[in-house]
Design a protein around this motif. Structure first.
Motif, PDB file in Angstrom:
ATOM      1  N   ARG A  18       0.830  -1.212   0.000  1.00 36.77           N
ATOM      2  CA  ARG A  18       0.000   0.000   0.000  1.00 36.77           C
ATOM      3  C   ARG A  18       0.863   1.260   0.000  1.00 36.77           C
ATOM      4  NH1 ARG A  18      -2.381  -1.109   4.267  1.00 36.77           N
ATOM      5  NH2 ARG A  18      -4.131  -2.274   3.367  1.00 36.77           N
ATOM      6  N   ASP A  19       1.892   1.279   0.819  1.00 40.02           N
ATOM      7  CA  ASP A  19       2.756   2.459   0.891  1.00 40.02           C
ATOM      8  C   ASP A  19       3.446   2.721  -0.445  1.00 40.02           C
ATOM      9  OD1 ASP A  19       2.046   2.767   3.517  1.00 40.02           O
ATOM     10  OD2 ASP A  19       3.921   1.987   4.346  1.00 40.02           O
ATOM     11  N   LEU A  20       3.893   1.658  -1.098  1.00 42.01           N
ATOM     12  CA  LEU A  20       4.569   1.842  -2.382  1.00 42.01           C
ATOM     13  C   LEU A  20       3.583   2.274  -3.457  1.00 42.01           C
ATOM     14  CD1 LEU A  20       7.170   1.761  -3.992  1.00 42.01           C
ATOM     15  CD2 LEU A  20       6.776  -0.690  -4.414  1.00 42.01           C
ATOM     16  N   GLN A  21       2.380   1.712  -3.440  1.00 42.52           N
ATOM     17  CA  GLN A  21       1.369   2.132  -4.409  1.00 42.52           C
ATOM     18  C   GLN A  21       1.034   3.609  -4.216  1.00 42.52           C
ATOM     19  OE1 GLN A  21      -2.175  -0.311  -6.009  1.00 42.52           O
ATOM     20  NE2 GLN A  21      -3.071   0.795  -4.300  1.00 42.52           N
ATOM     21  N   GLN A  22       0.928   4.052  -2.963  1.00 43.54           N
ATOM     22  CA  GLN A  22       0.698   5.469  -2.692  1.00 43.54           C
ATOM     23  C   GLN A  22       1.839   6.327  -3.239  1.00 43.54           C
ATOM     24  OE1 GLN A  22      -1.494   7.576  -1.169  1.00 43.54           O
ATOM     25  NE2 GLN A  22      -3.106   6.072  -0.776  1.00 43.54           N
ATOM     26  N   LEU A  23       3.071   5.875  -3.011  1.00 45.11           N
ATOM     27  CA  LEU A  23       4.224   6.619  -3.502  1.00 45.11           C
ATOM     28  C   LEU A  23       4.193   6.718  -5.028  1.00 45.11           C
ATOM     29  CD1 LEU A  23       7.006   7.978  -3.172  1.00 45.11           C
ATOM     30  CD2 LEU A  23       8.027   5.678  -3.225  1.00 45.11           C
ATOM     31  N   ALA A  24       3.870   5.618  -5.703  1.00 47.36           N
ATOM     32  CA  ALA A  24       3.842   5.622  -7.166  1.00 47.36           C
ATOM     33  C   ALA A  24       2.784   6.585  -7.686  1.00 47.36           C
ATOM     34  CB  ALA A  24       3.597   4.211  -7.688  1.00 47.36           C
ATOM     35  N   TYR A  25       1.611   6.603  -7.050  1.00 46.70           N
ATOM     36  CA  TYR A  25       0.573   7.537  -7.488  1.00 46.70           C
ATOM     37  C   TYR A  25       0.959   8.986  -7.188  1.00 46.70           C
ATOM     38  CZ  TYR A  25      -3.244   4.866  -9.525  1.00 46.70           C
ATOM     39  OH  TYR A  25      -4.026   4.128 -10.386  1.00 46.70           O
ATOM     40  N   ARG A  26       1.619   9.209  -6.042  1.00 49.70           N
ATOM     41  CA  ARG A  26       2.086  10.578  -5.758  1.00 49.70           C
ATOM     42  C   ARG A  26       3.097  11.034  -6.795  1.00 49.70           C
ATOM     43  NH1 ARG A  26       2.269   8.877  -0.429  1.00 49.70           N
ATOM     44  NH2 ARG A  26       4.554   8.732  -0.462  1.00 49.70           N
ATOM     45  N   ALA A  27       4.002  10.133  -7.178  1.00 50.83           N
ATOM     46  CA  ALA A  27       4.998  10.484  -8.188  1.00 50.83           C
ATOM     47  C   ALA A  27       4.324  10.858  -9.502  1.00 50.83           C
ATOM     48  CB  ALA A  27       5.970   9.327  -8.398  1.00 50.83           C
ATOM     49  N   ALA A  28       3.352  10.046  -9.916  1.00 52.67           N
ATOM     50  CA  ALA A  28       2.647  10.332 -11.171  1.00 52.67           C
ATOM     51  C   ALA A  28       1.904  11.656 -11.074  1.00 52.67           C
ATOM     52  CB  ALA A  28       1.683   9.199 -11.506  1.00 52.67           C
ATOM     53  N   LEU A  98       0.439   8.218 -17.418  1.00 59.33           N
ATOM     54  CA  LEU A  98       1.720   7.885 -16.812  1.00 59.33           C
ATOM     55  C   LEU A  98       1.562   6.533 -16.124  1.00 59.33           C
ATOM     56  CD1 LEU A  98       2.545  11.361 -15.207  1.00 59.33           C
ATOM     57  CD2 LEU A  98       3.258  10.495 -17.451  1.00 59.33           C
ATOM     58  N   ASP A  99       2.468   5.614 -16.391  1.00 56.62           N
ATOM     59  CA  ASP A  99       2.370   4.249 -15.878  1.00 56.62           C
ATOM     60  C   ASP A  99       3.741   3.854 -15.359  1.00 56.62           C
ATOM     61  OD1 ASP A  99       2.574   1.273 -15.964  1.00 56.62           O
ATOM     62  OD2 ASP A  99       0.589   1.356 -16.872  1.00 56.62           O
ATOM     63  N   CYS A 100       3.803   3.363 -14.122  1.00 58.60           N
ATOM     64  CA  CYS A 100       5.094   2.956 -13.570  1.00 58.60           C
ATOM     65  C   CYS A 100       4.910   1.768 -12.634  1.00 58.60           C
ATOM     66  CB  CYS A 100       5.771   4.116 -12.841  1.00 58.60           C
ATOM     67  SG  CYS A 100       4.835   4.774 -11.441  1.00 58.60           S
ATOM     68  N   ALA A 101       5.974   0.994 -12.485  1.00 62.21           N
ATOM     69  CA  ALA A 101       5.917  -0.211 -11.648  1.00 62.21           C
ATOM     70  C   ALA A 101       7.203  -0.329 -10.839  1.00 62.21           C
ATOM     71  CB  ALA A 101       5.689  -1.447 -12.506  1.00 62.21           C
ATOM     72  N   PRO A 102       7.311   0.446  -9.751  1.00 60.82           N
ATOM     73  CA  PRO A 102       8.531   0.434  -8.950  1.00 60.82           C
ATOM     74  C   PRO A 102       8.599  -0.756  -7.999  1.00 60.82           C
ATOM     75  CG  PRO A 102       6.951   1.953  -8.001  1.00 60.82           C
ATOM     76  CD  PRO A 102       6.333   1.448  -9.272  1.00 60.82           C
ATOM     77  N   VAL A 103       9.825  -1.055  -7.574  1.00 67.61           N
ATOM     78  CA  VAL A 103      10.078  -2.072  -6.551  1.00 67.61           C
ATOM     79  C   VAL A 103      10.891  -1.398  -5.439  1.00 67.61           C
ATOM     80  CG1 VAL A 103      11.163  -4.297  -6.024  1.00 67.61           C
ATOM     81  CG2 VAL A 103      10.103  -3.921  -8.276  1.00 67.61           C
ATOM     82  N   ARG A 104      10.449  -1.586  -4.204  1.00 66.28           N
ATOM     83  CA  ARG A 104      11.176  -1.056  -3.054  1.00 66.28           C
ATOM     84  C   ARG A 104      11.101  -2.068  -1.919  1.00 66.28           C
ATOM     85  NH1 ARG A 104       9.332   4.497  -0.187  1.00 66.28           N
ATOM     86  NH2 ARG A 104       7.621   3.117   0.450  1.00 66.28           N
ATOM     87  N   ASP A 105      12.264  -2.466  -1.415  1.00 65.62           N
ATOM     88  CA  ASP A 105      12.344  -3.456  -0.330  1.00 65.62           C
ATOM     89  C   ASP A 105      11.598  -4.739  -0.681  1.00 65.62           C
ATOM     90  OD1 ASP A 105      13.782  -1.569   1.128  1.00 65.62           O
ATOM     91  OD2 ASP A 105      11.970  -0.759   2.064  1.00 65.62           O
ATOM     92  N   GLY A 106      11.604  -5.090  -1.959  1.00 61.40           N
ATOM     93  CA  GLY A 106      10.950  -6.306  -2.414  1.00 61.40           C
ATOM     94  C   GLY A 106       9.481  -6.151  -2.745  1.00 61.40           C
ATOM     95  N   TYR A 107       8.852  -5.053  -2.331  1.00 59.28           N
ATOM     96  CA  TYR A 107       7.447  -4.813  -2.647  1.00 59.28           C
ATOM     97  C   TYR A 107       7.324  -4.231  -4.053  1.00 59.28           C
ATOM     98  CZ  TYR A 107       6.681  -5.508   2.337  1.00 59.28           C
ATOM     99  OH  TYR A 107       6.658  -6.047   3.597  1.00 59.28           O
ATOM    100  N   VAL A 108       6.197  -4.516  -4.709  1.00 57.55           N
ATOM    101  CA  VAL A 108       5.957  -4.082  -6.081  1.00 57.55           C
ATOM    102  C   VAL A 108       4.652  -3.294  -6.136  1.00 57.55           C
ATOM    103  CG1 VAL A 108       5.631  -4.823  -8.479  1.00 57.55           C
ATOM    104  CG2 VAL A 108       7.070  -6.179  -6.939  1.00 57.55           C
ATOM    105  N   ALA A 109       4.652  -2.227  -6.902  1.00 61.85           N
ATOM    106  CA  ALA A 109       3.415  -1.530  -7.247  1.00 61.85           C
ATOM    107  C   ALA A 109       3.395  -1.375  -8.766  1.00 61.85           C
ATOM    108  CB  ALA A 109       3.337  -0.163  -6.572  1.00 61.85           C
TER     109      ALA A 109
END
Length: 283
Positions: A18-28, A98-109
């Motif tokens: 959830r935190d990474l998905q939030q970060l990805a949407y904030r970035a976009a 805008l579409d992105c799929a980051p990985v952080r600490d093993g989590y994926v969004a």
């Protein structure tokens, strides 16, 4: 190498996604606010990547994409290379994704953010109509319908709305794919826009799921003629009308007996909720 089955996922796991998905949407959203006439898709994608790497993103399922104008509807796309950011320049009134799929600490969004520069009333209408797809998908997954049948129900809704299905243009015609913790000892590297660690995880999941006559890729073929496998799914219904395409992409949590969206505090959901009050069941 494995994905996180939701029956094994802890609250901390779900918080991580959830935190990474939030970060990805904030970035976009932050990058969308900086877009101006003349900026290219490549520059927009670079801005998203820099934003995310500046906030701790270490790897990628796929690096950021940006599509402008008729490319938001994938008009004329014939090969996978056409999905990569191009030199197309943004113009006033033009839609973008805008579409992105980051990985952080093993989590994926894996997220998709639709917008436009200036004014575009038709884009607003498509975004409004996209809400029904979010509701339909979770209701049908909860009912235990097969992924193939849900895909076809989404197709039917798209036709009823007077639009056309654009996720069928994605490789494999996918509307969704499973996501999970990336556990790989391969070095971090990106090949053709995709992280090799994430690709190793996905290929491993493909092999495991095929043994059970399932797939971690959700499309309209017979391999998807089964209910949603428990786990996390990145779902992206993508609708188009003429030269405009809109979509969202977010994580759906599927358990053995239920399903729910990972997070309702996302830009498209906030947009819809601001227009009219709605109960949680209608989200």
């Amino acid at each position: 190498m494995s994905h996180t089955n939701v029956t094994e996922a802890t609250d901390a796991d779900l918080d991580g996604f959830r935190d990474l998905q939030q970060l990805a949407y904030r970035a976009a959203g932050d990058v969308a606010a900086t877009l101006e006439p003349g900026v290219t898709e490549r520059e927009a994608a670079r801005r998203v990547r820099a934003h995310l790497e500046g906030h701790g993103v270490q790897d990628w399922f796929h690096t950021p994409f940006a599509w402008f104008g008729d490319r938001t509807a994938f008009r004329g796309f014939r090969t996978p290379l056409q999905f990569f950011p191009s030199g197309r320049r943004l113009e006033e009134g033009m839609p973008f994704i805008l579409d992105c799929a980051p990985v952080r600490d093993g989590y994926v969004a894996d997220i998709g953010y639709s917008g436009y520069l200036g004014e575009n009333a038709l884009h607003d209408r498509l975004m409004d109509d996209l809400r029904a797809h979010r509701r339909l998908i979770v209701e049908r997954v909860r009912a235990g319908d097969t992924l193939q049948d849900i895909y076809r129900a989404v197709d039917g809704l798209i036709r009823d709305q007077g639009y056309d299905n654009r996720h069928r243009v994605y490789p494999g015609r996918v509307i969704a794919h499973q996501v999970g913790r990336v556990r790989s000892r391969l070095p971090r590297a990106v090949v053709a826009g995709f992280g090799v660690r994430s690709l190793q995880t996905l290929i491993g999941d493909l092999l495991v799921e095929r043994v059970h006559h399932r797939s971690p890729l959700w499309a309209d073929g017979d391999i998807s003629a089964h209910p949603a496998t428990p786990g996390l799914w990145a779902v992206e219904p993508h609708i188009g009308f003429r030269d405009i395409g809109v979509k969202f992409e977010e994580i759906l949590v599927v358990t053995g007996d239920d399903a729910h969206w990972l997070d309702d505090d996302l830009p498209h959901v906030r947009r819809w909720d601001a227009q009219a009050p709605t109960s949680p069941e209608n989200r």
